[in-house]
Write an enzyme that holds these catalytic residues in place. Structure first.
Site, short mmCIF file in Angstrom:
data_model
loop_
_atom_site.label_atom_id
_atom_site.label_comp_id
_atom_site.label_asym_id
_atom_site.label_seq_id
_atom_site.Cartn_x
_atom_site.Cartn_y
_atom_site.Cartn_z
N ALA A 22 47.70 44.45 34.83
CA ALA A 22 48.61 45.36 33.78
C ALA A 22 48.80 44.36 32.56
O ALA A 22 49.48 44.79 31.45
CB ALA A 22 49.95 45.62 34.25
N TYR A 27 28.67 44.53 41.02
CA TYR A 27 29.85 45.23 40.19
C TYR A 27 29.67 46.63 40.62
O TYR A 27 30.59 47.34 41.02
CB TYR A 27 29.91 45.05 39.02
CG TYR A 27 30.78 45.88 38.19
CD1 TYR A 27 32.11 45.67 38.16
CD2 TYR A 27 30.26 46.95 37.52
CE1 TYR A 27 32.95 46.41 37.53
CE2 TYR A 27 31.21 47.70 36.87
CZ TYR A 27 32.63 47.42 36.70
OH TYR A 27 33.55 48.24 36.28
#
Length: 300
Positions: A21, A170
């Site tokens: 965050a 990924y």
């Protein structure tokens, strides 16, 4: 109707946990939730950066250390959080790694993309599930990627030890994340649990992950990365799919949100479809078993 952050309902009285965050999509998500009144837990690896982000956000926020690539860190974070917050209304599994250089492993010996993007969040969700179930209409939001559509899970080589390529690793980790979100929805429904599992992806969005991912190529890599960012949408728009998944009262378990235009790369939020492999129940069961074995966390 075009869904925007203005549609986020009042969040007072709700506790939201956002991983990763302190920057990018996670920072925008945490900021929007806090500004609507939620108590937001910034779950970050770098607590100094997290505290700086908290000052920028304002509102009712707290910072807790979480390294998703370390299962010991995940367990410690979950234990402390669960004790401090018996009821958790929202878990946004936002944090992610994009590493396009040589193959790297976590402290637990797992390929780093899979460790961060899937295994850490799988364990975290399981360890917090009782706290989520204690809330009214709690949600878990999983951050997928359009790259999941071109990926394939090789269960004989989940750790990418053969012919490793960073971009492919990924994509596989984001496919695994999507499989997890869909399978969690199935299992929550079957158990009659009062928790929703919802997915989102940001399209092609301007964050700090792309320049960081190309850092192994030196100056040329940084130039290529920043030029590529010119074709992306701003992070404020890229965060809207996960904000809608997290807050729209009409959302149902298993829904998947992303951008509406140009092959889901940008534009207003709409419901999108996951790839056939991501929604295959057999793949979901197999990945769930593998994740339980790799993390030591079993649930549902």
């Amino acid at each position: 109707m075009t869904w925007t952050a203005d549609h986020i309902p009042d969040q007072h009285g709700r506790t939201a946990v956002v991983t990763g965050a302190n920057s990018g999509l996670g920072l925008v998500t945490a900021t929007a939730l806090a500004h609507r009144g939620a108590h937001v837990v910034l779950a970050v690896r770098d607590t100094a950066a997290g505290r700086q982000a908290g000052r920028r956000i304002g509102g009712n926020v707290e910072v807790r250390e979480l390294d998703l690539a370390s299962l010991a860190s995940v367990r410690a974070f979950a234990a402390g959080l669960a004790a401090a917050h018996p009821r958790i209304d929202l878990l946004v599994n936002n944090a992610g790694a994009v590493l396009l250089g040589p193959r790297r492993t976590s402290v637990d010996g797992h390929e780093l993309h899979l460790a961060t993007n899937l295994l850490g969040h799988f364990a975290l969700t399981g360890l917090l599930l009782d706290n989520l179930a204690a809330a009214w209409a709690a949600r878990v939001v999983h951050l997928s990627s359009i790259t999941h559509r071109n990926a394939h899970l090789d269960f004989a080589d989940l750790m990418g030890e053969r012919g490793y390529r960073g971009a492919a690793a990924y994509g596989r980790s984001k496919l695994a994340t999507t499989v997890f979100g869909v399978e969690l929805d199935r299992r929550l429904r079957a158990a009659g649990a009062p928790v929703l599992s919802v997915l989102a992806h940001p399209g092609v969005t301007r964050t700090n992950l792309t320049p960081r991912a190309m850092a192994h190529r030196g100056r040329r890599g940084r130039v290529v990365a920043w030029l590529g960012l010119l074709a992306t949408q701003p992070v404020q728009r890229g965060a809207l799919p996960q904000l809608r998944a997290a807050t729209d009262p009409a959302v149902r378990g298993g829904q998947f949100f992303g951008p509406a235009r140009l092959f889901q790369t940008w534009g207003p939020v709409t419901e999108v479809r996951a790839s056939p492999e991501a929604t295959d129940p057999a793949v979901g069961r197999r990945l769930w078993t593998a994740a339980e074995e790799l993390t030591g966390v079993s649930y549902l």
